[in-house]
Scaffold this active site. Sequence first.
Site, PDB file in Angstrom:
ATOM      1  N   ASP A  13      22.637  36.335  73.797  1.00 19.46           N
ATOM      2  CA  ASP A  13      23.516  36.854  72.744  1.00 19.46           C
ATOM      3  C   ASP A  13      23.554  35.942  71.515  1.00 19.46           C
ATOM      4  OD1 ASP A  13      24.370  38.942  74.575  1.00 19.46           O
ATOM      5  OD2 ASP A  13      25.621  37.411  75.522  1.00 19.46           O
ATOM      6  N   LYS A  16      18.898  37.076  68.666  1.00 19.24           N
ATOM      7  CA  LYS A  16      17.429  37.151  68.628  1.00 19.24           C
ATOM      8  C   LYS A  16      16.954  38.396  67.900  1.00 19.24           C
ATOM      9  CE  LYS A  16      17.118  36.726  73.128  1.00 19.24           C
ATOM     10  NZ  LYS A  16      18.503  36.362  73.455  1.00 19.24           N
ATOM     11  N   GLY A  40      20.826  42.949  75.748  1.00 26.80           N
ATOM     12  CA  GLY A  40      20.889  43.796  74.561  1.00 26.80           C
ATOM     13  C   GLY A  40      20.686  43.004  73.293  1.00 26.80           C
ATOM     14  N   HIS A  41      20.022  43.605  72.332  1.00 30.15           N
ATOM     15  CA  HIS A  41      19.895  43.048  70.990  1.00 30.15           C
ATOM     16  C   HIS A  41      20.632  43.982  70.039  1.00 30.15           C
ATOM     17  CE1 HIS A  41      17.032  40.225  72.401  1.00 30.15           C
ATOM     18  NE2 HIS A  41      16.001  41.029  72.441  1.00 30.15           N
ATOM     19  N   GLN A 227      17.335  37.682  77.391  1.00 28.84           N
ATOM     20  CA  GLN A 227      18.185  36.605  77.889  1.00 28.84           C
ATOM     21  C   GLN A 227      17.931  35.301  77.115  1.00 28.84           C
ATOM     22  OE1 GLN A 227      16.264  38.352  80.481  1.00 28.84           O
ATOM     23  NE2 GLN A 227      17.864  39.875  80.418  1.00 28.84           N
TER      24      GLN A 227
END
Length: 433
Positions: A13, A16, A40-41, A227
Amino acid sequence: MPAIVLVGAQWGDEGKGKATDLLGDRVDYVVKFNGGNNAGHTVVIGSGDNAEKYALHLLPSGILSPDVIPVIGNGVVVDIGVLFEELDGLEARGVDTSKLRLSASAHVITSYHTTMDKVTERFLGNRKIGTTGRGIGPAYSDKMNRVGIRIQDLYDESILRQKVEAALDVKNQMLLKMYNRRAIDADDIVQELLGYAERLRPMVADTSLELGKALDDDKVVLFEAGQATLLDVDHGTYPYVTSSNATAGGACTGSGVPPTRIDRVITILKAYSTRVGEGPFPTELNDDKGEFLRKTGAEFGVTTGRPRRCGWLDTVVGRYATRINGTTDYVLTKLDILGGLDKVPVCVAYDIDGVRYDEMPVNQSDYHHASPIYEELDGWWEDISECRTYDDLPENARRYVEFVEQQIGARISVIGVGPGRAEVIVRHDLLNG
């Protein structure tokens, strides 16, 4: 042209997706090389009232750049139903997803993997890992136990059936006798997976070969980790980790591109620390300061919606990430969130039973008992979201950046000062700087 690896320095988080998007118009391929839809991005395109937010889980964030070829590498585990849902959602918003490449050697997350993930976590009770329940761990376990299902297996019904039956032999015994659950019918799984095959067919490719040829042709290839460093199965805060290699070395095994082709490693560091799920977190704040970071930084999971645990920046973690990944450049994100604080503490070392540790302790028990040793820096009150050059930043914000840079042992090349694509300060060119 370069092959660039992009990884997170902390527990995920870090932003990225924002960094990938920043490079998007200068990159030819973006490759996701590990993980699944457990991460998630969030990518924000535009700013203010015109901002559009995209939450991506399984897809590489490069899919939002029209000139980029997005690739899901062999190191990813793929929930095909989730993949289709995500593609449909983007297409409904006018995003072209037709260029997506999917490795024929990527493993499939089946419904029995998600079932096993959820029942196992419930069974562990207080000893739970804190997984997302998406089936990622069980899918990787099957991969290592050599009973996994790969994308290419969907095109040979006989092999697919044999593999599904082999995978269910032990799982059904566990479901029946240990968890008091109903057995899973192999035929139902086979038919479900076969139903995905035709839509998948145009995406499936020998992605290792394609990426090798792209690099031979001087294309720019960006490898994007899911991650982050401290969730890496080998180098993270085990056992509270993910089931894949989220560090820079995983880019090679997860894509089929050799380490001799990698030119740069860009590591993303949030200006404070967050963590989702269980596990040690030395700088965690369970007070109003932690709530300030959570609310101001909108620290809620993209995939699960879970509130993230929040704390001050830990530069011991930063030094570790620099060493493990071979970081050449850092992107420091969310510096704007720290505005309005009189003092900004930064963890520079740990105290463990009266002994100072300047590096990550090798023993996991020591890390569980680590207390942060802080240095306090003067804060700033100015709004920095409009800053576009380093000299635009308030003096105390610059001091913070330079202090962190000195502590982590690698240069900070980009600074995020807001959620939007344009809300960044570039100190050094990430491709050629």
